[in-house]
Design an enzyme around this catalytic site. Structure first.
Site, PDB file in Angstrom:
ATOM      1  N   ALA A   1       2.580   0.981  -0.160  1.00  0.00           N
ATOM      2  CA  ALA A   1       1.199   1.381   0.097  1.00  0.00           C
ATOM      3  C   ALA A   1       1.112   1.872   1.535  1.00  0.00           C
ATOM      4  O   ALA A   1       2.029   1.667   2.334  1.00  0.00           O
ATOM      5  CB  ALA A   1       0.237   0.214  -0.129  1.00  0.00           C
ATOM      6  N   LYS A   2       0.027   2.517   1.863  1.00  0.00           N
ATOM      7  CA  LYS A   2      -0.219   2.950   3.240  1.00  0.00           C
ATOM      8  C   LYS A   2      -1.699   3.256   3.369  1.00  0.00           C
ATOM      9  O   LYS A   2      -2.360   3.601   2.380  1.00  0.00           O
ATOM     10  CB  LYS A   2       0.590   4.204   3.599  1.00  0.00           C
ATOM     11  CG  LYS A   2       0.890   4.340   5.071  1.00  0.00           C
ATOM     12  CD  LYS A   2       1.963   3.361   5.517  1.00  0.00           C
ATOM     13  CE  LYS A   2       2.402   3.631   6.946  1.00  0.00           C
ATOM     14  NZ  LYS A   2       3.517   2.743   7.332  1.00  0.00           N
ATOM     15  N   GLY A   3      -2.215   3.155   4.576  1.00  0.00           N
ATOM     16  CA  GLY A   3      -3.624   3.445   4.768  1.00  0.00           C
ATOM     17  C   GLY A   3      -3.948   3.712   6.215  1.00  0.00           C
ATOM     18  O   GLY A   3      -3.072   3.686   7.082  1.00  0.00           O
TER      19      GLY A   3
ATOM     20  N   ASP B   1       0.212  -0.664  12.055  1.00  0.00           N
ATOM     21  CA  ASP B   1       0.935   0.602  12.140  1.00  0.00           C
ATOM     22  C   ASP B   1       0.487   1.258  13.438  1.00  0.00           C
ATOM     23  O   ASP B   1      -0.087   0.595  14.306  1.00  0.00           O
ATOM     24  CB  ASP B   1       0.626   1.464  10.911  1.00  0.00           C
ATOM     25  CG  ASP B   1       1.683   2.522  10.645  1.00  0.00           C
ATOM     26  OD1 ASP B   1       1.763   3.481  11.432  1.00  0.00           O
ATOM     27  OD2 ASP B   1       2.424   2.404   9.657  1.00  0.00           O
TER      28      ASP B   1
END
Length: 352
Positions: free
Chosen positions: A102-104, A143
């Site tokens: 996942a990433k956001g 991040d």
């Protein structure tokens, strides 16, 4: 070629090498869920500001989805987040930890926002996605542009809806259940990966000349640990400039180049100028496909990002495990387990 196109291209090449059928290949390219939310907050001056937040959940076949949340004004957009989420799926598989990808993030400049504005923005974003993340669903982490404090805000806001749940995020402050050794984990993992690669070529870190492009968390920890192991850091650079040693060594003229900043930094315009024998991809997709081909023809060995920078997500996994068990590891155990995972992962990565 943008990040998503490059990632899809690399995946299709890998799919052919693995002999995947076209239906499975298509299934793995399409994310499980894409989320785009509006985040409006009152600014300190009383005016309203609106930002766009993203969360892409790529795949949960191997376990909860895992990936960072970044705050950046230019590189938080659909294709970029989609590509990074996909990379997290492959990274967690290579590292052999039970996660999907996942990433956001939020399209904002954190340097232009006050601490209170960042807190309000983070809490609003969490309110919009809290029912789509969870301990066994999707576990965010820091991040670019975010850190332990951001994770603390997410944890606190999420807990208002679901009760105290420290395992819902990783990269937290240690007082809230964060793991010892997490801050250095990605940089330390880069060093373990470098040791494994050099050992495979009959070499070792002592005496090797390193150039590190990007001197944030990952680059600075890698430089410190390489220095401690006897490596020679001949040049470092970040967004503000570069320094090199007094011997006047040309930056491209080194044994090992470690790009540790943004993606696409090595491209067809500069690939021919690189004299390094090895490239350790500490950043996410720092080498574009055209540069990859040029460097391969030159005989440069590239250690790919989905392995080289997997130390961070590996220790995030350790943090998640500690939170679920309610048992804190000491830092020596964290570092020893990280070396074990990184070394085994290197041996498990097959050559085409």
């Amino acid at each position: 070629m943008n990040a998503l196109a490059a990632t899809n291209r690399n995946f299709r090449l890998a799919a052919r090498l693995l002999g995947l059928d076209s239906k499975l290949e298509k299934s793995l390219l399409i994310p499980f869920r894409e989320i785009k939310v509006e985040c409006t907050i009152p600014q300190d001056d009383g005016t309203l500001a609106t930002f766009v937040g993203f969360r892409v959940q790529h795949d949960n076949a191997r376990g909860p989805m895992k990936g960072g949340i970044r705050y950046h004004p230019e590189i938080v957009e659909h294709d970029e987040v989609n590509a990074l989420a996909q990379l997290m799926t492959w990274k967690t598989a290579v590292a052999n930890i039970p996660y999907g990808g996942a990433k956001g993030g939020i399209g904002c400049d954190p340097g232009e926002l006050s601490t209170s504005e960042l807190e309000r923005l983070t809490r609003v974003f969490t309110q919009k996605i809290h029912d789509l993340i969870g301990i066994h669903t999707d576990v965010p982490a820091p991040d670019m542009g975010t850190g332990p404090q951001t994770m603390a805000w997410i944890l606190d806001e999420y807990s208002k809806f679901h009760g105290y749940s420290p395992a819902v995020v990783t990269g937290k402050p240690t007082d809230l259940g964060g793991s010892l050794g997490r801050d250095a984990a990605t940089g330390r993992g880069v060093v373990f990966a470098t040791e494994a690669l050099l050992n495979d070529h009959g070499k070792a870190i002592p005496g090797q000349k390193f150039v590190i492009q990007g001197f944030g968390n990952v680059g600075s920890w890698a430089a410190r640990l390489i220095h401690e192991k006897g490596g020679k850091i001949v040049a470092v650079s970040d967004v503000t400039g570069a320094i090199k040693n007094t011997n006047g060594i040309d930056i491209p003229n080194c044994d090992i180049l470690i790009p540790a900043a943004l993606g696409g930094i090595i491209n067809r315009e500069n690939a021919n100028d690189i004299k390094a024998k090895f490239i350790i991809e500490a950043a996410n997709h720092p080498t574009d496909p055209e540069a990859d081909e040029i460097l391969s023809k030159k005989g440069v060995v590239i250690l790919p990002d989905i392995y080289a920078n997997s130390g961070g997500v590996t220790v995030s996994y350790f943090e998640w495990v500690q939170n679920i068990q309610g048992f804190l590891w000491d830092e020596k155990k964290v570092n020893n387990e990280l070396k074990t995972y990184m070394t085994k992962a290197f041996k498990d990565v097959p050559e085409p």
